[in-house]
Write a protein that holds these residues in place. Structure first.
Motif, mmCIF file in Angstrom:
data_model
loop_
_atom_site.group_PDB
_atom_site.id
_atom_site.type_symbol
_atom_site.label_atom_id
_atom_site.label_comp_id
_atom_site.label_asym_id
_atom_site.label_seq_id
_atom_site.Cartn_x
_atom_site.Cartn_y
_atom_site.Cartn_z
ATOM 1 N N SER A 1 0.828 -1.213 0.000
ATOM 2 C CA SER A 1 0.000 0.000 0.000
ATOM 3 C C SER A 1 0.859 1.259 0.000
ATOM 4 N N VAL A 2 1.959 1.283 0.720
ATOM 5 C CA VAL A 2 2.840 2.454 0.733
ATOM 6 C C VAL A 2 3.465 2.655 -0.643
ATOM 7 N N ILE A 3 3.938 1.584 -1.251
ATOM 8 C CA ILE A 3 4.561 1.699 -2.571
ATOM 9 C C ILE A 3 3.546 2.157 -3.605
ATOM 10 N N SER A 4 2.329 1.649 -3.540
ATOM 11 C CA SER A 4 1.311 2.088 -4.504
ATOM 12 C C SER A 4 0.948 3.557 -4.305
ATOM 13 N N MET A 5 0.926 4.045 -3.059
ATOM 14 C CA MET A 5 0.651 5.472 -2.827
ATOM 15 C C MET A 5 1.772 6.339 -3.386
ATOM 16 N N VAL A 6 3.014 5.942 -3.208
ATOM 17 C CA VAL A 6 4.138 6.711 -3.735
ATOM 18 C C VAL A 6 4.086 6.734 -5.256
ATOM 19 N N VAL A 7 3.800 5.603 -5.892
ATOM 20 C CA VAL A 7 3.709 5.547 -7.349
ATOM 21 C C VAL A 7 2.563 6.435 -7.839
ATOM 22 N N LEU A 8 1.431 6.407 -7.168
ATOM 23 C CA LEU A 8 0.299 7.262 -7.545
ATOM 24 C C LEU A 8 0.659 8.737 -7.401
ATOM 25 N N PHE A 9 1.353 9.107 -6.334
ATOM 26 C CA PHE A 9 1.758 10.499 -6.130
ATOM 27 C C PHE A 9 2.703 10.952 -7.243
ATOM 28 N N VAL A 10 3.694 10.127 -7.565
ATOM 29 C CA VAL A 10 4.636 10.480 -8.626
ATOM 30 C C VAL A 10 3.906 10.598 -9.956
ATOM 31 N N TYR A 11 2.953 9.728 -10.210
ATOM 32 C CA TYR A 11 2.187 9.782 -11.452
ATOM 33 C C TYR A 11 1.396 11.085 -11.526
ATOM 34 N N LEU A 12 0.740 11.473 -10.420
ATOM 35 C CA LEU A 12 -0.053 12.706 -10.415
ATOM 36 C C LEU A 12 0.817 13.944 -10.577
ATOM 37 N N VAL A 13 1.996 13.944 -9.993
ATOM 38 C CA VAL A 13 2.885 15.101 -10.104
ATOM 39 C C VAL A 13 3.507 15.164 -11.494
ATOM 40 N N ALA A 14 3.833 14.052 -12.064
ATOM 41 C CA ALA A 14 4.557 14.039 -13.330
ATOM 42 C C ALA A 14 3.664 14.273 -14.542
ATOM 43 N N THR A 15 2.397 13.904 -14.492
ATOM 44 C CA THR A 15 1.541 14.077 -15.662
ATOM 45 C C THR A 15 0.779 15.394 -15.556
ATOM 46 N N PRO A 16 0.715 16.136 -16.649
ATOM 47 C CA PRO A 16 -0.025 17.409 -16.613
ATOM 48 C C PRO A 16 -1.538 17.141 -16.604
ATOM 49 N N SER A 17 -2.253 18.015 -15.933
ATOM 50 C CA SER A 17 -3.711 17.844 -15.882
ATOM 51 C C SER A 17 -4.327 18.354 -17.181
ATOM 52 N N LYS A 18 -5.563 17.939 -17.451
ATOM 53 C CA LYS A 18 -6.253 18.335 -18.678
ATOM 54 C C LYS A 18 -6.639 19.808 -18.633
ATOM 55 N N SER A 19 -6.953 20.325 -17.464
ATOM 56 C CA SER A 19 -7.328 21.739 -17.379
ATOM 57 C C SER A 19 -6.129 22.629 -17.672
ATOM 58 N N ASN A 20 -4.930 22.268 -17.222
ATOM 59 C CA ASN A 20 -3.722 23.048 -17.533
ATOM 60 C C ASN A 20 -3.424 22.986 -19.021
ATOM 61 N N ALA A 21 -3.659 21.855 -19.652
ATOM 62 C CA ALA A 21 -3.423 21.723 -21.085
ATOM 63 C C ALA A 21 -4.434 22.570 -21.857
ATOM 64 N N ALA A 22 -5.677 22.629 -21.395
ATOM 65 C CA ALA A 22 -6.695 23.442 -22.063
ATOM 66 C C ALA A 22 -6.368 24.923 -21.931
ATOM 67 N N LYS A 23 -5.895 25.358 -20.743
ATOM 68 C CA LYS A 23 -5.517 26.755 -20.535
ATOM 69 C C LYS A 23 -4.349 27.143 -21.433
ATOM 70 N N ALA A 24 -3.391 26.253 -21.581
ATOM 71 C CA ALA A 24 -2.216 26.548 -22.402
ATOM 72 C C ALA A 24 -2.620 26.672 -23.877
ATOM 73 N N SER A 25 -3.550 25.859 -24.349
ATOM 74 C CA SER A 25 -3.953 25.938 -25.745
ATOM 75 C C SER A 25 -4.801 27.203 -25.991
ATOM 76 N N SER A 26 -5.598 27.640 -24.974
ATOM 77 C CA SER A 26 -6.374 28.863 -25.155
ATOM 78 C C SER A 26 -5.482 30.082 -25.157
ATOM 79 N N LYS A 27 -4.374 30.071 -24.433
ATOM 80 C CA LYS A 27 -3.454 31.204 -24.434
ATOM 81 C C LYS A 27 -2.765 31.321 -25.800
ATOM 82 N N LYS A 28 -2.517 30.209 -26.454
ATOM 83 C CA LYS A 28 -1.853 30.250 -27.742
ATOM 84 C C LYS A 28 -2.777 30.847 -28.824
ATOM 85 N N ARG A 29 -4.084 30.698 -28.667
ATOM 86 C CA ARG A 29 -5.035 31.201 -29.662
ATOM 87 C C ARG A 29 -5.114 32.718 -29.602
ATOM 88 N N ARG A 30 -4.893 33.288 -28.496
ATOM 89 C CA ARG A 30 -5.055 34.728 -28.333
ATOM 90 C C ARG A 30 -3.981 35.451 -28.989
#
Length: 197
Positions: free
Chosen positions: A168-197
């Motif tokens: 359980s500890v190892i799976s929590m650490v792997v999940l945390f690293v996965y969440l920190v390392a992958t960008p969220s969809k809302s951040n990706a949407a914000k970045a694409s809207s800034k490029k359109r402007r």
């Protein structure tokens, strides 16, 4: 007082090294005998003991009339099924290896402490037979021991109880690293809207 004692100690060590070097260069066989025993439970409930020997000549001369005798197996407790408990060879050359094995069937339940076997051999320069001992059987053999049945569910429970918190500890650490390392969809949407402007 400490200096003469140190000189005496150094002198004794030097003499010991010279004497041991003279023995190391002499033309004699040096025998090493390894004894192994393995248990094999048959479907009928009987248990067999496979005893094997490896005899090594680590010396610089040939050993003649090599005889192995293993008289530690009491006839009340064991019956020879295959092979013999003793064996003879004409010679064992320097650097050579001899092997021997036999199989016994156990008659009595309990712990068995196997004593070393005896190997005798002859050196041409000496009239008396030389004798060496094998290694004993370690750990002792638990012959006809009651083996608890293996229940897969009980095994899974033991493994889960032993390693569950670690998993359980190892799976929590792997999940945390996965969440920190992958960008969220809302951040990706914000970045694409800034490029359109």
């Amino acid at each position: 007082m400490a200096i003469p004692l140190a000189n005496l100690l150094i002198s004794a060590i030097a003499v010991l090294m010279l004497v041991s070097a003279s023995f190391a260069t002499s033309e004699t066989p040096f025998m090493v005998v390894h004894k192994k025993a393995t248990l094999n439970r048959l479907k009928s409930g009987a248990e067999r003991v496979l005893v094997s020997f490896d005899i090594y000549n680590q010396g610089s001369a040939t050993a003649y009339d090599v005889t192995l005798a293993d008289n530690t197996w009491d006839k009340k407790n064991f019956e020879v099924v295959n092979g013999n408990t003793s064996r003879s060879w004409e010679r064992l050359d320097a650097g050579g290896i001899l092997s021997h094995s036999f199989e016994l069937e156990a008659k009595v339940k309990g712990l068995f402490y196997g004593a070393p076997a005896v190997v005798t051999f002859r050196i041409p320069t000496k009239t008396a037979l030389q004798q060496v001992y094998s290694t004993p059987i370690l750990p002792p053999l638990d012959i006809l021991a009651d083996i608890p049945p293996t229940d897969p569910l009980a095994l899974a429970k033991r493994v889960l109880a032993k390693y569950g918190s670690l998993v359980s500890v190892i799976s929590m650490v792997v999940l945390f690293v996965y969440l920190v390392a992958t960008p969220s969809k809302s951040n990706a949407a914000k970045a694409s809207s800034k490029k359109r402007r």
